[in-house]
Design a protein around this motif. Structure first.
Motif, PDB file in Angstrom:
ATOM      1  N   PRO A 144       0.822  -1.223   0.000  1.00 32.53           N
ATOM      2  CA  PRO A 144       0.000   0.000   0.000  1.00 32.53           C
ATOM      3  C   PRO A 144       0.851   1.266   0.000  1.00 32.53           C
ATOM      4  CG  PRO A 144      -0.849  -1.580   1.580  1.00 32.53           C
ATOM      5  CD  PRO A 144       0.459  -2.127   1.108  1.00 32.53           C
ATOM      6  N   LEU A 145       1.984   1.237   0.709  1.00 34.38           N
ATOM      7  CA  LEU A 145       2.862   2.402   0.726  1.00 34.38           C
ATOM      8  C   LEU A 145       3.409   2.682  -0.667  1.00 34.38           C
ATOM      9  CD1 LEU A 145       4.477   4.586   2.230  1.00 34.38           C
ATOM     10  CD2 LEU A 145       6.216   2.853   2.717  1.00 34.38           C
ATOM     11  N   ALA A 146       3.895   1.643  -1.338  1.00 33.39           N
ATOM     12  CA  ALA A 146       4.427   1.820  -2.694  1.00 33.39           C
ATOM     13  C   ALA A 146       3.348   2.361  -3.633  1.00 33.39           C
ATOM     14  CB  ALA A 146       4.977   0.492  -3.205  1.00 33.39           C
ATOM     15  N   LYS A 147       2.122   1.842  -3.518  1.00 35.17           N
ATOM     16  CA  LYS A 147       1.026   2.324  -4.359  1.00 35.17           C
ATOM     17  C   LYS A 147       0.712   3.791  -4.087  1.00 35.17           C
ATOM     18  CE  LYS A 147      -1.572   0.339  -6.675  1.00 35.17           C
ATOM     19  NZ  LYS A 147      -1.661   0.283  -8.154  1.00 35.17           N
ATOM     20  N   LEU A 199       2.718   6.079  -3.256  1.00 32.02           N
ATOM     21  CA  LEU A 199       3.791   6.936  -3.759  1.00 32.02           C
ATOM     22  C   LEU A 199       3.940   6.865  -5.275  1.00 32.02           C
ATOM     23  CD1 LEU A 199       6.504   6.110  -1.057  1.00 32.02           C
ATOM     24  CD2 LEU A 199       5.025   8.132  -1.162  1.00 32.02           C
ATOM     25  N   TRP A 200       3.193   5.964  -5.922  1.00 32.10           N
ATOM     26  CA  TRP A 200       3.307   5.778  -7.365  1.00 32.10           C
ATOM     27  C   TRP A 200       2.781   7.021  -8.090  1.00 32.10           C
ATOM     28  CZ3 TRP A 200       6.240   2.357  -9.532  1.00 32.10           C
ATOM     29  CH2 TRP A 200       6.132   2.112 -10.909  1.00 32.10           C
ATOM     30  N   PRO A 201       3.536   7.537  -9.067  1.00 30.04           N
ATOM     31  CA  PRO A 201       3.134   8.796  -9.729  1.00 30.04           C
ATOM     32  C   PRO A 201       1.740   8.768 -10.340  1.00 30.04           C
ATOM     33  CG  PRO A 201       5.389   8.216 -10.298  1.00 30.04           C
ATOM     34  CD  PRO A 201       4.825   7.049  -9.551  1.00 30.04           C
ATOM     35  N   ASN A 202       1.294   7.613 -10.812  1.00 30.68           N
ATOM     36  CA  ASN A 202      -0.005   7.542 -11.478  1.00 30.68           C
ATOM     37  C   ASN A 202      -1.127   7.122 -10.535  1.00 30.68           C
ATOM     38  OD1 ASN A 202       1.069   8.258 -14.006  1.00 30.68           O
ATOM     39  ND2 ASN A 202       1.752   6.150 -14.347  1.00 30.68           N
ATOM     40  N   SER A 203      -0.902   7.352  -9.240  1.00 31.92           N
ATOM     41  CA  SER A 203      -1.936   7.000  -8.274  1.00 31.92           C
ATOM     42  C   SER A 203      -3.229   7.765  -8.574  1.00 31.92           C
ATOM     43  CB  SER A 203      -1.472   7.320  -6.853  1.00 31.92           C
ATOM     44  OG  SER A 203      -0.429   6.453  -6.476  1.00 31.92           O
TER      45      SER A 203
END
Length: 488
Positions: free
Chosen positions: A272-275, A277-281
């Motif tokens: 969830p943390l990586a998601k 921070l993902w630019p296309n969130s």
């Protein structure tokens, strides 16, 4: 089906997991708060509070100021020590609810998930349960985050409610008076305002600079302290604290930093943390703000980990900023369930280790930090009897983790620390006022006080030893020395 609907679809399993997990986590927190034991650092800050000052050597002053107030309102006891964390914990819950209403169209569901994450994530568990500066920093930065979210959300709609910015800057200032790394939330908000077009427009207005002025005004006591003590606190943070640690090619520091992040956030929050921070969130109000704060803090400590060792909680600012947004990115019920189980297990270990018995005593001797949470009432009675018998000029320990809990248990703000490690005690104890006096010194070592401390007295004699037991296990031996003829 969006993330929250996906979680809602699992029905009773998630519902009862949340309820059971929250109940267990709250119960373990209450057990720790009212077990009667204290971590040595909590006692250390309490001793600060009994010597009011504009600031202190190790950290800024806000925690000590709050503990001083608690001592005046509730007396000298563990309840007074812990009343601060209890109140800020309740405030944290309210602020998380207020943030949920700002960033989610399903605030009740979002808040339930966020509160569960807050309770079950080990770093929030430890840092909000103890009477350390961090519990104040967490509350104040959550409040600052709420105000920044409200402000930038309005800016995107063409409004400029400057009051929210002013309150946010004041909160960051107060949080910085609790702990220096709090300033990184302000730095992240500044980066966000620079990098997002609509937010960048605020720099055309004098009110944005007035907000920064309010921040400087609030941290004025700390600035004044460092000016008048040759930057003692800053020197401690940047140099003294790391004496003897590696300064280059510190790959073990990098591994420790990343390992601490995984362990104290929990492996089950990494996806969830990586998601998040993902630019296309997906488009979530002010997620960009949280991303900027997270990256500023995390990348700074990542760089520092290559030159020195980073403690697990120094990056707390990053986790505070991203916490309210993680509920948007938990897609799988098993991941949330695993995180709750992980949090409950860690909470149980911490509560048992510091509230019942150091776990290492089952296998070997207890680590000194855990051992220093036990047996201070009986130690205080033992020391009082020796004090009455030998009538020393002063009482001291050989490390702040001995001196502080002993002073707390004796309810004596004049207990000092004669150990080699520099601590705040040196600012209160003037050696010239005690020349020629005898001292009662408490140590964890039965092999003497060491050459350096021996040299400060004419003679040192081992008087007695007390053994601290819990549930039939030896936790620690404490030794009392009579040191005569203090020299310097």
């Amino acid at each position: 089906m969006n993330d929250q609907q996906n979680l809602k679809a699992i029905g009773p399993i998630l519902k009862y997991s949340l309820i059971t997990g929250v109940a267990l986590l709250l119960g373990l927190r209450l057990f720790f708060w009212f077990s009667g034991n204290m971590v040595a650092d909590e006692a250390y800050y309490w001793m600060w509070s009994q010597h009011p000052a504009i600031s202190y050597y190790d950290h800024p002053p806000l925690n000590a100021w709050m503990l001083w107030l608690a001592s005046k309102l509730f007396g000298w006891n563990v309840l007074a020590l812990r009343v601060g964390p209890i109140l800020t914990f309740l405030a944290d819950i309210w602020i998380l609810w207020a943030i949920s209403k700002q960033i989610s169209d399903q605030p009740k569901h979002h808040f339930a998930l966020t509160l569960t994450l807050f309770l079950a994530t080990p770093i929030f568990l430890t840092m909000t349960m103890l009477a350390l500066p961090d519990h104040l920093m967490v509350m104040l930065l959550l409040l600052a985050l709420l105000c920044f979210v409200k402000f930038f959300k309005a800016v995107e709609q063409g409004e400029r409610p400057w009051t929210w910015l002013y309150v946010a800057c004041i909160c960051v200032g107060l949080a910085t008076l609790a702990k220096y790394n709090a300033v990184l939330l302000g730095a992240g908000a500044f980066l966000y305002a620079l990098t997002y077009k609509q937010a960048r427009a605020i720099f055309k207005h004098w009110q944005s600079y007035a907000g920064f002025g309010l921040f400087l005004l609030v941290v004025g006591p700390e600035i004044y302290w460092n000016i008048n003590t040759n930057a003692s606190s800053i020197t401690f943070i940047l140099r003294d604290r790391h004496a003897g640690l590696p300064t280059e090619n510190n790959f073990s520091g990098l591994i420790g930093y990343l390992g601490g992040m995984i362990g104290f956030l929990s492996p089950f929050l990494l996806w969830p943390l990586a998601k998040s921070l993902w630019p296309n969130s997906k488009k979530i109000p002010q997620l960009g703000l949280a991303q900027c704060i997270f990256l500023v803090s995390t990348l700074l400590f990542l760089a520092l980990s290559l030159t020195t060792d980073i403690m697990f909680h120094w990056n707390l600012v990053a986790y505070i900023a991203i916490l309210p947004f993680l509920a948007h990115f938990i897609r799988w019920s098993w991941l949330l369930f695993a995180h709750i189980v992980y949090g409950v297990l860690l909470a149980a270990i911490i509560a048992y280790n510091f509230g019942a018995l150091p776990i290492r005593t089952y296998f070997s001797t207890a680590d000194y930090f855990s051992a220093r949470s036990f047996g201070w009432e009986e130690t205080a009675e033992w020391v009082e009897a020796l004090d009455t018998q030998f009538e020393p000029g002063f009482i001291a320990g050989t490390h702040y983790t001995i001196s502080a809990p002993l002073g707390f248990a004796l309810q004596d703000p004049n207990v000092t620390d004669l150990g080699s490690a520099r601590s705040q005690f040196r600012y209160w104890f003037d050696p010239s006022e005690h020349l020629g006096e005898n001292a009662l010194i408490i140590s964890h070592s039965g092999n003497g006080l060491g050459t350096a401390l021996d040299a400060r007295f004419e003679q040192v004699e081992l008087l007695d030893t007390i053994e601290i037991y819990r549930h039939g296990y030896l936790v620690e031996k404490r030794h009392a020395y009579l040191a005569t003829g203090f020299r310097n």
